[in-house]
Design an enzyme around this catalytic site. Structure first.
Site, PDB file in Angstrom:
ATOM      1  N   HIS A  88     -13.748  -1.847  -1.214  1.00 49.22           N
ATOM      2  CA  HIS A  88     -12.728  -1.522  -0.211  1.00 49.22           C
ATOM      3  C   HIS A  88     -13.003  -2.257   1.107  1.00 49.22           C
ATOM      4  CE1 HIS A  88      -9.463   1.647  -0.152  1.00 49.22           C
ATOM      5  NE2 HIS A  88      -9.387   1.219   1.088  1.00 49.22           N
ATOM      6  N   LYS A 101      -8.458  -0.708  -8.974  1.00 49.42           N
ATOM      7  CA  LYS A 101      -9.100  -1.382  -7.831  1.00 49.42           C
ATOM      8  C   LYS A 101     -10.199  -0.497  -7.242  1.00 49.42           C
ATOM      9  CE  LYS A 101      -7.992  -3.173  -3.227  1.00 49.42           C
ATOM     10  NZ  LYS A 101      -8.436  -2.120  -2.296  1.00 49.42           N
ATOM     11  N   TYR A 155      -2.421   5.495  -4.175  1.00 45.53           N
ATOM     12  CA  TYR A 155      -3.470   6.496  -4.001  1.00 45.53           C
ATOM     13  C   TYR A 155      -2.955   7.753  -4.688  1.00 45.53           C
ATOM     14  CZ  TYR A 155      -5.872   3.919  -0.236  1.00 45.53           C
ATOM     15  OH  TYR A 155      -6.573   3.006   0.504  1.00 45.53           O
ATOM     16  N   SER A 172       0.831  -1.216   0.000  1.00 48.41           N
ATOM     17  CA  SER A 172       0.000   0.000   0.000  1.00 48.41           C
ATOM     18  C   SER A 172       0.860   1.259   0.000  1.00 48.41           C
ATOM     19  CB  SER A 172      -0.881  -0.003   1.260  1.00 48.41           C
ATOM     20  OG  SER A 172      -1.424   1.271   1.485  1.00 48.41           O
ATOM     21  N   THR A 178      -5.884   2.518  -6.822  1.00 46.43           N
ATOM     22  CA  THR A 178      -7.143   2.453  -6.067  1.00 46.43           C
ATOM     23  C   THR A 178      -7.984   3.684  -6.395  1.00 46.43           C
ATOM     24  OG1 THR A 178      -6.141   1.132  -4.341  1.00 46.43           O
ATOM     25  CG2 THR A 178      -8.151   2.325  -3.751  1.00 46.43           C
TER      26      THR A 178
HETATM   27  C1  LIG Z   1      -6.938  -2.489   7.553  1.00 48.46           C
HETATM   28  C2  LIG Z   1      -7.194  -2.285   6.094  1.00 48.46           C
HETATM   29  C3  LIG Z   1      -6.422  -1.352   5.409  1.00 48.46           C
HETATM   30  C4  LIG Z   1      -6.620  -1.186   4.031  1.00 48.46           C
HETATM   31  N1  LIG Z   1      -5.810  -0.312   3.352  1.00 48.46           N
HETATM   32  C5  LIG Z   1      -5.926  -0.216   2.008  1.00 48.46           C
HETATM   33  C6  LIG Z   1      -5.014   0.572   1.267  1.00 48.46           C
HETATM   34  O1  LIG Z   1      -4.089   1.174   1.812  1.00 48.46           O
HETATM   35  N2  LIG Z   1      -5.199   0.638  -0.081  1.00 48.46           N
HETATM   36  C7  LIG Z   1      -6.206  -0.030  -0.718  1.00 48.46           C
HETATM   37  O2  LIG Z   1      -6.328   0.063  -1.938  1.00 48.46           O
HETATM   38  N3  LIG Z   1      -7.072  -0.795  -0.029  1.00 48.46           N
HETATM   39  C8  LIG Z   1      -6.950  -0.917   1.304  1.00 48.46           C
HETATM   40  N4  LIG Z   1      -7.806  -1.737   1.996  1.00 48.46           N
HETATM   41  C9  LIG Z   1      -8.805  -2.531   1.279  1.00 48.46           C
HETATM   42  C10 LIG Z   1      -8.206  -3.899   0.907  1.00 48.46           C
HETATM   43  O3  LIG Z   1      -7.199  -3.752  -0.060  1.00 48.46           O
HETATM   44  C11 LIG Z   1      -9.290  -4.872   0.334  1.00 48.46           C
HETATM   45  O4  LIG Z   1      -9.982  -4.211  -0.695  1.00 48.46           O
HETATM   46  C12 LIG Z   1     -10.262  -5.333   1.405  1.00 48.46           C
HETATM   47  O5  LIG Z   1      -9.592  -5.566   2.615  1.00 48.46           O
HETATM   48  C13 LIG Z   1     -10.979  -6.595   0.951  1.00 48.46           C
HETATM   49  O6  LIG Z   1     -11.925  -7.007   1.886  1.00 48.46           O
HETATM   50  P1  LIG Z   1     -11.655  -8.143   3.005  1.00 48.46           P
HETATM   51  O7  LIG Z   1     -10.750  -7.505   4.025  1.00 48.46           O
HETATM   52  O8  LIG Z   1     -12.999  -8.421   3.549  1.00 48.46           O
HETATM   53  O9  LIG Z   1     -10.995  -9.297   2.331  1.00 48.46           O
HETATM   54  C14 LIG Z   1      -7.630  -1.914   3.358  1.00 48.46           C
HETATM   55  C15 LIG Z   1      -8.403  -2.829   4.067  1.00 48.46           C
HETATM   56  C16 LIG Z   1      -8.182  -3.031   5.414  1.00 48.46           C
HETATM   57  C17 LIG Z   1      -9.011  -4.063   6.140  1.00 48.46           C
END
Ligand SMILES: Cc1cc2nc3c(=O)[nH]c(=O)nc-3n(C[C@H](O)[C@H](O)[C@H](O)COP(=O)(O)O)c2cc1C
Length: 403
Positions: free
Chosen positions: A276, A252, A130, A107, A156
């Site tokens: 997300h 994404k 981002y 990330s 994203t």
């Molecule tokens: C703690 C956390 C931090 C996340 N940070 C980012 C991020 O920095 N960039 C991003 O594109 N998605 C981020 N996401 C979304 C994840 O990439 C992903 O889309 C999501 O966790 C999928 O759902 P799931 O956790 O139920 O598998 C984050 C999700 C979580 C849970």
């Protein structure tokens, strides 16, 4: 790790090992968490079709995604503040993923920097961007990712403004973070976590510190980040990135057929059907409910990935049956990281892989390309169609030079 049997076990262990503010940060969805719950509920509602007496002795999960051979149809999703679940968390997760033969996505909001992860790993990983107001910074970080030989850029697109997570505010995990007595007591009760953070390379956002003038501590960086998400982000920025990024590009956060078509028109090599993890637009449809429409519309032209609620191998089978080529794994691996560092992430991947293997066997499937709607129980007694005929035709993927 011996007594860990499923992702839920890793979650229980992580809850005991990671300070409350960071565990809740990983766990939460935005606002009333309707979309967070829908992601799970809609996946569980999809029933599989049990088949018997099919020769399933030749099972393999190997497949190809955006021109890259992968051992299993999984990618570790980008997770902000990963290195706060465990010191050097991004490096540990990247190592576990690469060992398992699947991509790791770093990330923008990571603790370890692009360079830290590149130095600690032998193979290329993916980088998630981002785009922020400061386009100069975005350009520079893309150059850093290319220099670190990141093979794929995950852009994203569902975070122009930040969805609120109530628990982060209650816990004092605001930007900038608040120091509260209860947080300090909680951390004192998790000494292994505290030691791992102390021993870790960094304590702040590694991709930003030192690259943003005059902003080298957590608080000022946090303030900078909060102001930097850009509501003016548009498809024109995607065109700009397409021009300057030399490798594979995946968008994404697509949850709409029209958006998916635009992404394909602009040359996206892949898209991730995602909300997300229920952390942005609360009230949005579950990812899995949108997947079939999006895959039908663009699955023949681009690689469709899926995320949102994957907690079992059967969930991966469900998503693949509905048109995904692979799934991004989010919280399932974050729990592993909090529970046991690199070994915990490896365990999470292994659990999902083994569960998928059994689900494939018991639905009469030998290979990833043969997974189609015929593995789902739609309540009818229709004759089993040839597996391949159920998958939309995929365009042949070009292998990018950065792979
Ligand atoms: C703690 C956390 C931090 C996340 N940070 C980012 C991020 O920095 N960039 C991003 O594109 N998605 C981020 N996401 C979304 C994840 O990439 C992903 O889309 C999501 O966790 C999928 O759902 P799931 O956790 O139920 O598998 C984050 C999700 C979580 C849970």
């Amino acid at each position: 790790m011996k007594h860990i049997t499923c992702i839920e076990d890793l979650r229980d262990l992580a809850r005991r090992k990671v300070p409350r503010a960071f565990f809740d940060y990983a766990e939460a969805g935005s606002y009333n968490q309707e979309t967070l719950r829908a992601n799970r509920a809609d996946l569980e509602a999809i029933k599989l079709r049990q088949r018997v007496l099919v020769d399933v002795s030749q099972r393999s999960q190997a497949t190809t995604l955006v021109g890259q051979k992968i051992a299993s149809p999984m990618v570790l999703a980008p997770i902000g503040l990963c290195g706060m679940q465990r010191g050097d968390g991004e490096i540990l997760a990247a190592r576990a993923a690469l060992e398992a033969g699947i991509p790791f996505t770093l990330s923008t909001m990571s603790i370890c920097s692009i360079e830290d992860v590149a130095e600690a790993t032998a193979k290329p990983f993916w980088f998630q961007l981002y785009v922020i107001r400061d386009r100069g910074f975005s350009h520079a970080i893309l150059e850093r990712a290319a220099a670190a030989k990141c093979s794929t850029l995950v852009l994203t697109v569902d975070l122009q403004v930040l969805g609120q997570r109530h628990q982060d505010i209650r816990n004092g995990l605001t930007v900038p973070p608040e120091i509260r007595l209860k947080n300090i007591i909680d951390i004192a009760c998790k000494p292994a976590w505290a030691l791992s953070i102390l021993a870790g390379k960094r304590k702040t956002f590694g991709n930003l510190a030192g690259h943003v003038k005059g902003m080298d501590n957590v608080n000022s960086l946090g303030q900078w980040i909060a102001q930097q998400f850009d509501p003016a982000l548009s498809w024109r920025d995607v065109e700009w990135i397409k021009k300057i990024w030399p490798g594979t590009l995946i968008l994404k956060g697509i949850l709409d057929v029209e958006d998916a078509r635009t992404a394909v028109k602009l040359g996206a090599d892949g898209i991730v059907v995602s909300n997300h993890g229920g952390r942005q637009l609360d009230g949005a449809a579950s990812s899995i409910s949108m997947l079939p429409r999006v895959a039908d519309a663009v699955g023949g032209d681009t690689d469709v990935l899926f995320d949102g609620g994957i907690r079992t191998g059967a969930d991966i089978l469900r998503a693949l049956a509905l048109g995904a080529k692979a799934c991004m794994i989010g919280r399932a691996y974050v729990y592993g990281l909090g529970a046991g560092g690199e070994a915990g992430v490896a365990k999470a991947i292994d659990i999902l892989r083994k569960e998928l293997d059994v689900a494939m066997a018991l639905t009469g499937t030998n290979s990833i390309k043969d997974i189609g709607p015929q593995v789902l129980n739609d309540g009818t007694d229709r004759p089993q169609p040839a597996a391949k005929a159920n998958k939309p035709a995929r365009k042949k993927q070009k292998t990018k030079s950065a792979e």
